[in-house]
Scaffold this motif. Sequence first.
Motif, PDB file in Angstrom:
ATOM      1  N   LEU A  13      34.466  23.602  13.385  1.00  0.00           N
ATOM      2  CA  LEU A  13      34.249  22.156  13.361  1.00  0.00           C
ATOM      3  C   LEU A  13      35.467  21.490  12.734  1.00  0.00           C
ATOM      4  CD1 LEU A  13      30.516  21.581  12.317  1.00  0.00           C
ATOM      5  CD2 LEU A  13      31.557  21.340  14.563  1.00  0.00           C
ATOM      6  N   THR A  14      36.126  20.619  13.503  1.00  0.00           N
ATOM      7  CA  THR A  14      37.310  19.920  12.998  1.00  0.00           C
ATOM      8  C   THR A  14      36.993  18.497  12.553  1.00  0.00           C
ATOM      9  OG1 THR A  14      37.828  19.382  15.304  1.00  0.00           O
ATOM     10  CG2 THR A  14      38.931  21.289  14.333  1.00  0.00           C
ATOM     11  N   ARG A  15      35.772  18.048  12.809  1.00  0.00           N
ATOM     12  CA  ARG A  15      35.350  16.741  12.300  1.00  0.00           C
ATOM     13  C   ARG A  15      33.838  16.741  12.122  1.00  0.00           C
ATOM     14  NH1 ARG A  15      36.525  13.469  16.296  1.00  0.00           N
ATOM     15  NH2 ARG A  15      34.412  12.886  16.952  1.00  0.00           N
ATOM     16  N   GLN A  16      33.400  16.188  10.993  1.00  0.00           N
ATOM     17  CA  GLN A  16      31.973  16.054  10.730  1.00  0.00           C
ATOM     18  C   GLN A  16      31.766  14.915   9.732  1.00  0.00           C
ATOM     19  OE1 GLN A  16      31.735  20.091   8.756  1.00  0.00           O
ATOM     20  NE2 GLN A  16      30.333  18.943   7.394  1.00  0.00           N
ATOM     21  N   PRO A  17      30.583  14.302   9.714  1.00  0.00           N
ATOM     22  CA  PRO A  17      30.343  13.181   8.796  1.00  0.00           C
ATOM     23  C   PRO A  17      30.296  13.651   7.345  1.00  0.00           C
ATOM     24  CG  PRO A  17      28.710  13.246  10.563  1.00  0.00           C
ATOM     25  CD  PRO A  17      29.442  14.538  10.598  1.00  0.00           C
ATOM     26  N   GLU A  18      30.676  12.752   6.447  1.00  0.00           N
ATOM     27  CA  GLU A  18      30.553  13.058   5.027  1.00  0.00           C
ATOM     28  C   GLU A  18      29.078  13.201   4.663  1.00  0.00           C
ATOM     29  OE1 GLU A  18      33.697  11.352   2.105  1.00  0.00           O
ATOM     30  OE2 GLU A  18      33.117   9.716   3.460  1.00  0.00           O
ATOM     31  N   TYR A  19      28.826  14.080   3.736  1.00  0.00           N
ATOM     32  CA  TYR A  19      27.480  14.309   3.185  1.00  0.00           C
ATOM     33  C   TYR A  19      26.486  14.789   4.244  1.00  0.00           C
ATOM     34  CZ  TYR A  19      29.581  11.992  -0.719  1.00  0.00           C
ATOM     35  OH  TYR A  19      30.439  11.662  -1.741  1.00  0.00           O
ATOM     36  N   CYS A  20      27.023  15.386   5.320  1.00  0.00           N
ATOM     37  CA  CYS A  20      26.188  16.133   6.256  1.00  0.00           C
ATOM     38  C   CYS A  20      26.512  17.610   6.044  1.00  0.00           C
ATOM     39  CB  CYS A  20      26.462  15.730   7.706  1.00  0.00           C
ATOM     40  SG  CYS A  20      25.692  14.179   8.182  1.00  0.00           S
ATOM     41  N   LYS A  21      25.522  18.369   5.678  1.00  0.00           N
ATOM     42  CA  LYS A  21      25.738  19.788   5.406  1.00  0.00           C
ATOM     43  C   LYS A  21      25.396  20.588   6.662  1.00  0.00           C
ATOM     44  CE  LYS A  21      24.357  23.535   2.321  1.00  0.00           C
ATOM     45  NZ  LYS A  21      23.485  23.925   1.180  1.00  0.00           N
ATOM     46  N   ILE A  22      26.349  21.404   7.114  1.00  0.00           N
ATOM     47  CA  ILE A  22      26.145  22.209   8.316  1.00  0.00           C
ATOM     48  C   ILE A  22      25.220  23.375   7.981  1.00  0.00           C
ATOM     49  CG2 ILE A  22      27.251  23.559  10.126  1.00  0.00           C
ATOM     50  CD1 ILE A  22      27.889  20.566  10.152  1.00  0.00           C
ATOM     51  N   VAL A  23      24.169  23.517   8.773  1.00  0.00           N
ATOM     52  CA  VAL A  23      23.221  24.617   8.598  1.00  0.00           C
ATOM     53  C   VAL A  23      23.639  25.807   9.454  1.00  0.00           C
ATOM     54  CG1 VAL A  23      20.817  25.340   8.836  1.00  0.00           C
ATOM     55  CG2 VAL A  23      21.361  23.026   8.034  1.00  0.00           C
ATOM     56  N   LYS A  24      23.924  25.545  10.745  1.00  0.00           N
ATOM     57  CA  LYS A  24      24.362  26.633  11.626  1.00  0.00           C
ATOM     58  C   LYS A  24      24.996  26.056  12.890  1.00  0.00           C
ATOM     59  CE  LYS A  24      19.738  27.033  13.692  1.00  0.00           C
ATOM     60  NZ  LYS A  24      18.606  27.926  13.998  1.00  0.00           N
ATOM     61  N   ILE A  25      25.804  26.889  13.544  1.00  0.00           N
ATOM     62  CA  ILE A  25      26.412  26.553  14.834  1.00  0.00           C
ATOM     63  C   ILE A  25      26.029  27.661  15.805  1.00  0.00           C
ATOM     64  CG2 ILE A  25      28.565  26.135  16.072  1.00  0.00           C
ATOM     65  CD1 ILE A  25      29.833  25.349  13.410  1.00  0.00           C
ATOM     66  N   GLU A  26      25.465  27.290  16.927  1.00  0.00           N
ATOM     67  CA  GLU A  26      25.037  28.282  17.927  1.00  0.00           C
ATOM     68  C   GLU A  26      25.593  27.901  19.289  1.00  0.00           C
ATOM     69  OE1 GLU A  26      20.771  28.261  17.651  1.00  0.00           O
ATOM     70  OE2 GLU A  26      20.800  29.985  16.279  1.00  0.00           O
ATOM     71  N   PRO A  27      26.299  28.824  19.959  1.00  0.00           N
ATOM     72  CA  PRO A  27      26.771  30.111  19.434  1.00  0.00           C
ATOM     73  C   PRO A  27      27.964  29.892  18.509  1.00  0.00           C
ATOM     74  CG  PRO A  27      27.593  29.802  21.644  1.00  0.00           C
ATOM     75  CD  PRO A  27      26.698  28.625  21.366  1.00  0.00           C
ATOM     76  N   GLN A  28      28.325  30.907  17.744  1.00  0.00           N
ATOM     77  CA  GLN A  28      29.439  30.798  16.825  1.00  0.00           C
ATOM     78  C   GLN A  28      30.781  31.086  17.500  1.00  0.00           C
ATOM     79  OE1 GLN A  28      28.658  33.224  13.392  1.00  0.00           O
ATOM     80  NE2 GLN A  28      26.866  32.021  12.774  1.00  0.00           N
ATOM     81  N   SER A  29      30.733  31.582  18.724  1.00  0.00           N
ATOM     82  CA  SER A  29      31.960  31.809  19.496  1.00  0.00           C
ATOM     83  C   SER A  29      31.642  31.607  20.971  1.00  0.00           C
ATOM     84  CB  SER A  29      32.525  33.213  19.251  1.00  0.00           C
ATOM     85  OG  SER A  29      31.592  34.196  19.665  1.00  0.00           O
ATOM     86  N   VAL A  30      32.694  31.354  21.781  1.00  0.00           N
ATOM     87  CA  VAL A  30      32.506  31.112  23.214  1.00  0.00           C
ATOM     88  C   VAL A  30      33.369  32.099  24.013  1.00  0.00           C
ATOM     89  CG1 VAL A  30      31.890  28.690  22.994  1.00  0.00           C
ATOM     90  CG2 VAL A  30      34.304  29.327  23.175  1.00  0.00           C
ATOM     91  N   ASP A  31      32.869  32.481  25.187  1.00  0.00           N
ATOM     92  CA  ASP A  31      33.650  33.289  26.119  1.00  0.00           C
ATOM     93  C   ASP A  31      34.516  32.370  26.982  1.00  0.00           C
ATOM     94  OD1 ASP A  31      32.459  35.666  25.232  1.00  0.00           O
ATOM     95  OD2 ASP A  31      30.721  35.335  26.528  1.00  0.00           O
ATOM     96  N   PHE A  32      35.483  32.953  27.664  1.00  0.00           N
ATOM     97  CA  PHE A  32      36.374  32.103  28.465  1.00  0.00           C
ATOM     98  C   PHE A  32      36.924  32.921  29.644  1.00  0.00           C
ATOM     99  CE2 PHE A  32      38.808  34.182  25.176  1.00  0.00           C
ATOM    100  CZ  PHE A  32      39.981  34.577  25.802  1.00  0.00           C
ATOM    101  N   ILE A  33      37.259  32.173  30.701  1.00  0.00           N
ATOM    102  CA  ILE A  33      37.915  32.737  31.888  1.00  0.00           C
ATOM    103  C   ILE A  33      39.151  31.896  32.152  1.00  0.00           C
ATOM    104  CG2 ILE A  33      37.769  33.132  34.364  1.00  0.00           C
ATOM    105  CD1 ILE A  33      34.786  33.589  34.046  1.00  0.00           C
ATOM    106  N   ILE A  34      40.274  32.579  32.391  1.00  0.00           N
ATOM    107  CA  ILE A  34      41.545  31.877  32.626  1.00  0.00           C
ATOM    108  C   ILE A  34      41.961  32.081  34.078  1.00  0.00           C
ATOM    109  CG2 ILE A  34      43.990  31.752  32.010  1.00  0.00           C
ATOM    110  CD1 ILE A  34      43.240  32.695  29.203  1.00  0.00           C
ATOM    111  N   HIS A  35      42.166  30.963  34.764  1.00  0.00           N
ATOM    112  CA  HIS A  35      42.679  30.995  36.131  1.00  0.00           C
ATOM    113  C   HIS A  35      44.173  30.632  36.093  1.00  0.00           C
ATOM    114  CE1 HIS A  35      38.608  31.259  37.736  1.00  0.00           C
ATOM    115  NE2 HIS A  35      38.260  30.282  36.876  1.00  0.00           N
ATOM    116  N   LYS A  36      45.016  31.612  36.360  1.00  0.00           N
ATOM    117  CA  LYS A  36      46.454  31.374  36.300  1.00  0.00           C
ATOM    118  C   LYS A  36      46.964  30.833  37.613  1.00  0.00           C
ATOM    119  CE  LYS A  36      47.300  34.995  32.852  1.00  0.00           C
ATOM    120  NZ  LYS A  36      48.102  36.189  32.521  1.00  0.00           N
TER     121      LYS A  36
END
Length: 315
Positions: A292-315
Amino acid sequence: MALIKLSASERRRASAFLTCFCLAALAWIFTTLSGSFKFDAKAVMSFKNSPRKRAFHSLQSDTLDLIVQGTGWQMLFQRMSGLNKPVEVDLQALEKQDYIVLNSQLKQINEKREAEQQIVSINPDTLYFDFSDREVKKVPVHLIASLQYQRQFAQSGDVVIKPAFVTISGPDNVISRIKSWNTDTLAQDSISETIRTNLILQSVKEANLNVYPRTVQVRVPVEEFTEKTVEVPVKLLNNHNFYNVKLFPEKVNVTFTTSLRRYPEVDDDFFEASADLSLWQQRGYTSLPIKLTRQPEYCKIVKIEPQSVDFIIHK
C-alpha cells in the motif's frame, strides 16, 4: 514482697499531689516555650527580579542555614516538621554585579515573615553567580502519554496542544541543545471519549533556565472504530520496458478499521496498492507482493487479500 496499702484519705492526697505536679509541669513547659529563643533552621531560596539580559547559575546550594528568633513553640514545631518558609532573594543587583549580599536584604525578607519569627542571620551571607548571555527561543511542546483505550476505541486525529510552542530563555550552550519541551505524562485507561485536559510541563532542571507558559491545553480526539473492506486496483510500478503485463487479480481487498464518523466517506479512492515489476526483472520473483503506497491517516490496515498477485507478460 508486701504491697503498700493506702487508706482512702491517703489515696486522695496522693492523687491531688500528682495532679498538681502535672499541672505545674505543664505550666512550666508552656511558660518556657512561650519565651523567645534563637534556633537554627533551614530554608530553600526562591528568586525574584531576575536579570533580563543575563542568564545566571548559582554557585552554591539552594538551601540556606538560618538563625531565627522565635518562640519555643515555633522552634519545637520547626524541629518536628523540618520545614521553614522559603526565603525570597531579590536579584535586582545582579544587573550590575556578580554577587548578592543576603544579610543586606534581611529587613525586606523579615517583612514577609511573622513578627514573632524573624531571621537574625543567614549563612552563607553572600551568594555568587556564574553568568552568560541570555538567549530566547521557541520550541514545540511534545506530549508524553500512556493511553489505554476500550475495545474498538482509538485515537482518530492529531493531538491538539495549545499553545503548541513554549518560550525558553537561558544560556546559549543550554538553549542550543533543546529541540522540544515535554509535558508531564498523560496517563489514562479505559478511554472511550475525547480527552480534554490541562497538563503541566516538565519542570526546569537548570536554575538559570526559564520556560513560559508552564501549562498547556491538550485535546486527544477519540472515536469508536469499525472494520470496512474495499476493492483497490493494483498499480504496476517500474515497467521500464513497457511490457504488456496482465495481473491476476487486478484488484485486491483491503480490510481496515476506521471511525464510525468517517465510515461512509472512506472508499477505494483513499487507497493505492502497487506491485513492483523490478522484483521479477532483478530477483526473478514469480509473483509480486502487494504494497500500500497510500492510505488515510488513522486507518489501521487489518489485512490485504491476496498479499501477492500473479502476472503474465506479453513481449
